[in-house]
Design an enzyme around this catalytic site. Sequence first.
Site, PDB file in Angstrom:
ATOM      1  N   ARG A 124       0.724  -0.963   0.306  1.00 44.70           N
ATOM      2  CA  ARG A 124      -0.406  -0.213  -0.170  1.00 44.70           C
ATOM      3  C   ARG A 124       0.989   1.073  -0.329  1.00 44.70           C
ATOM      4  O   ARG A 124       1.551   1.290   0.568  1.00 44.70           O
ATOM      5  CB  ARG A 124      -1.029   0.120   1.206  1.00 44.70           C
ATOM      6  CG  ARG A 124      -2.129   1.201   1.500  1.00 44.70           C
ATOM      7  CD  ARG A 124      -2.751   1.196   0.556  1.00 44.70           C
ATOM      8  NE  ARG A 124      -3.945   2.697   0.502  1.00 44.70           N
ATOM      9  CZ  ARG A 124      -3.198   3.878   0.169  1.00 44.70           C
ATOM     10  NH1 ARG A 124      -2.107   3.923  -0.773  1.00 44.70           N
ATOM     11  NH2 ARG A 124      -3.922   4.929   0.786  1.00 44.70           N
ATOM     12  N   HIS A 127       2.275   7.114   1.618  1.00 44.54           N
ATOM     13  CA  HIS A 127       0.446   7.890   1.288  1.00 44.54           C
ATOM     14  C   HIS A 127       0.496   8.894   2.512  1.00 44.54           C
ATOM     15  O   HIS A 127       0.920   8.968   3.711  1.00 44.54           O
ATOM     16  CB  HIS A 127      -0.033   7.456   0.637  1.00 44.54           C
ATOM     17  CG  HIS A 127      -1.010   6.405   2.003  1.00 44.54           C
ATOM     18  ND1 HIS A 127      -0.998   4.991   2.128  1.00 44.54           N
ATOM     19  CD2 HIS A 127      -2.605   6.470   3.271  1.00 44.54           C
ATOM     20  CE1 HIS A 127      -1.286   4.379   2.695  1.00 44.54           C
ATOM     21  NE2 HIS A 127      -2.042   5.515   3.605  1.00 44.54           N
ATOM     22  N   HIS A 129      -2.552  10.748   5.026  1.00 48.03           N
ATOM     23  CA  HIS A 129      -4.366  11.764   4.811  1.00 48.03           C
ATOM     24  C   HIS A 129      -4.732  12.703   5.863  1.00 48.03           C
ATOM     25  O   HIS A 129      -3.735  12.633   7.026  1.00 48.03           O
ATOM     26  CB  HIS A 129      -5.632  10.531   4.874  1.00 48.03           C
ATOM     27  CG  HIS A 129      -4.926   9.509   5.197  1.00 48.03           C
ATOM     28  ND1 HIS A 129      -5.035   9.016   6.932  1.00 48.03           N
ATOM     29  CD2 HIS A 129      -4.648   8.252   4.667  1.00 48.03           C
ATOM     30  CE1 HIS A 129      -4.778   7.202   7.487  1.00 48.03           C
ATOM     31  NE2 HIS A 129      -4.237   7.298   5.533  1.00 48.03           N
ATOM     32  N   GLU A 133      -5.206   7.261  11.401  1.00 41.24           N
ATOM     33  CA  GLU A 133      -5.444   5.628  10.804  1.00 41.24           C
ATOM     34  C   GLU A 133      -5.815   4.764  12.061  1.00 41.24           C
ATOM     35  O   GLU A 133      -4.534   4.942  11.793  1.00 41.24           O
ATOM     36  CB  GLU A 133      -5.048   5.339   9.735  1.00 41.24           C
ATOM     37  CG  GLU A 133      -4.720   3.773   9.433  1.00 41.24           C
ATOM     38  CD  GLU A 133      -3.752   3.809   8.247  1.00 41.24           C
ATOM     39  OE1 GLU A 133      -3.949   4.272   7.177  1.00 41.24           O
ATOM     40  OE2 GLU A 133      -3.612   2.040   7.644  1.00 41.24           O
ATOM     41  N   HIS A 172       2.963   7.158   5.677  1.00 41.72           N
ATOM     42  CA  HIS A 172       2.989   5.480   6.423  1.00 41.72           C
ATOM     43  C   HIS A 172       3.093   5.204   5.212  1.00 41.72           C
ATOM     44  O   HIS A 172       2.678   5.499   4.424  1.00 41.72           O
ATOM     45  CB  HIS A 172       2.016   5.242   7.222  1.00 41.72           C
ATOM     46  CG  HIS A 172       0.460   6.076   7.058  1.00 41.72           C
ATOM     47  ND1 HIS A 172      -0.171   7.405   7.627  1.00 41.72           N
ATOM     48  CD2 HIS A 172      -0.374   5.110   6.943  1.00 41.72           C
ATOM     49  CE1 HIS A 172      -1.294   7.329   6.717  1.00 41.72           C
ATOM     50  NE2 HIS A 172      -1.476   5.436   6.518  1.00 41.72           N
ATOM     51  N   GLU A 195     -10.227   5.594   2.055  1.00 42.50           N
ATOM     52  CA  GLU A 195      -9.280   4.725   1.779  1.00 42.50           C
ATOM     53  C   GLU A 195      -9.188   5.001   0.120  1.00 42.50           C
ATOM     54  O   GLU A 195      -7.585   5.665  -0.491  1.00 42.50           O
ATOM     55  CB  GLU A 195      -9.525   3.328   1.674  1.00 42.50           C
ATOM     56  CG  GLU A 195      -8.838   2.606   1.194  1.00 42.50           C
ATOM     57  CD  GLU A 195      -6.891   3.282   1.361  1.00 42.50           C
ATOM     58  OE1 GLU A 195      -7.217   3.599   2.638  1.00 42.50           O
ATOM     59  OE2 GLU A 195      -6.135   2.563   0.936  1.00 42.50           O
TER      60      GLU A 195
HETATM   61 MN    MN Z   1      -3.570   4.948   6.106  1.00 39.46          MN
END
Ligand code: MN
Length: 419
Positions: A124, A127, A129, A133, A172, A195
């Site tokens: 993943r 990124h 946000h 999380e 992360h 997401e």
């Molecule tokens: Mn995340």
Amino acid sequence: MNPMSRRGLLAATAAGSLAGAATKASAQSFGNPDLPQQGAVSATNPQSIVDPGPQNPALASQFPSAVSPPATDVGGMPMAWSSFNNAPRRIQNGGWAREVTQADFAVSEEISGVNMRLTSGGIRELHWHTFAEWGYMTYGNCRVTVLDLQGRAYVSDVKEGDLWYFPAGYPHSLQGLSPGGCEFILCFDNGHASEFSTLLVTDWIAHTPPEILALNFGVPAETFSRIPLHNLWIFQGQLPESLEADRAAAQGAAGAPPYPYTFSMRSLPPIRQTKGGEERIADSSNFKVSTTIAAGLVLVHPRGLRELHWHPNADEWQYYLKGRAQVGVFAAHGHYGEEEFSRGQVAYIDRGFGHYIKQIGNEETQILIAFNSPDYQEISLSTWLAANPVQLLETNFGVDPAMIERMPDHRLAFIGASR
Ligand code: MN
Ligand code: MN
């Protein structure tokens, strides 16, 4: 509804004593207090209960309280039920994700949920946000990386039963490890958070002029000529180096952060344990960095009841890991609803709403819970009542003082059913 009442009514109507049974059954009573009368118990004409169709028995069996509401339910409760099982999976080479957000689960205003799978080596991508999380591992092994505000890097591996927490805005990444990759549940501390709309490093770099990148990094603009033009989100990668090697590579002059961003929830001792069930809590008192989500891992043993209670400081987001349960929620003005839940399904209970969790079926019920608060808080109905003078309770409820003396004088947490 009370099946005995319904059976009694049907038997009475079959015997031809419809008028008498109806008068008796429709009387406002304990367990059926509201006017106009609710529930099958007050349906004097048996045709009122019948559903001529079309029907979908497989779906109806998942929602027994919608098909046959208890007489105590006067309707009007918003749907507290959702599921990952019917959420579309966004699949890429390296893994997939699906989500339950406020967009399609109206009551979940404060917490949204994600279910994600990464292959062995699946990444993943880097990124961040604007919401925090919180993650719980349900399968396999995963490596997480995160950077804090002081430039301190954290790299760790997590396994089934482990948590992570990344504060809002902290960058992360996640990577599935061998042999089978991983699967996990994420909660964001905002019901609208998705997401699928996070800030991705490839997306940013691909949309920044090459001369700005050259100036920023002090390298020729051609350095970035082969960067992906479209964001990667999830992609298949090579397995990483050993944890020690990755930690050494990530460590900068700022050193390591003071508290870990991962936590082993499964290895906690239960905070409460009775013959009816047990509960583990990971909040900012033991998992220091988790300042906006408190976590509960709840087991309810067969025929057990998680007692009537509420949370003064948090909404409750439940994810069913194992088994089945019936959840009843009270929301003032006579609003009371019941729903059934099983594996992969999600429940949402608003802050302050009274509720219980009753185990059903033969299997132990296991529930992962996220509360949108730094610390776990709860008021138990039995504790509260026990803390009042008997005379006040007697007057309030019209109950014999001898019966009040028999009620519990302490918090029960879980009640084991008599066998
Ligand atoms: Mn995340
Ligand atoms: Mn609760």
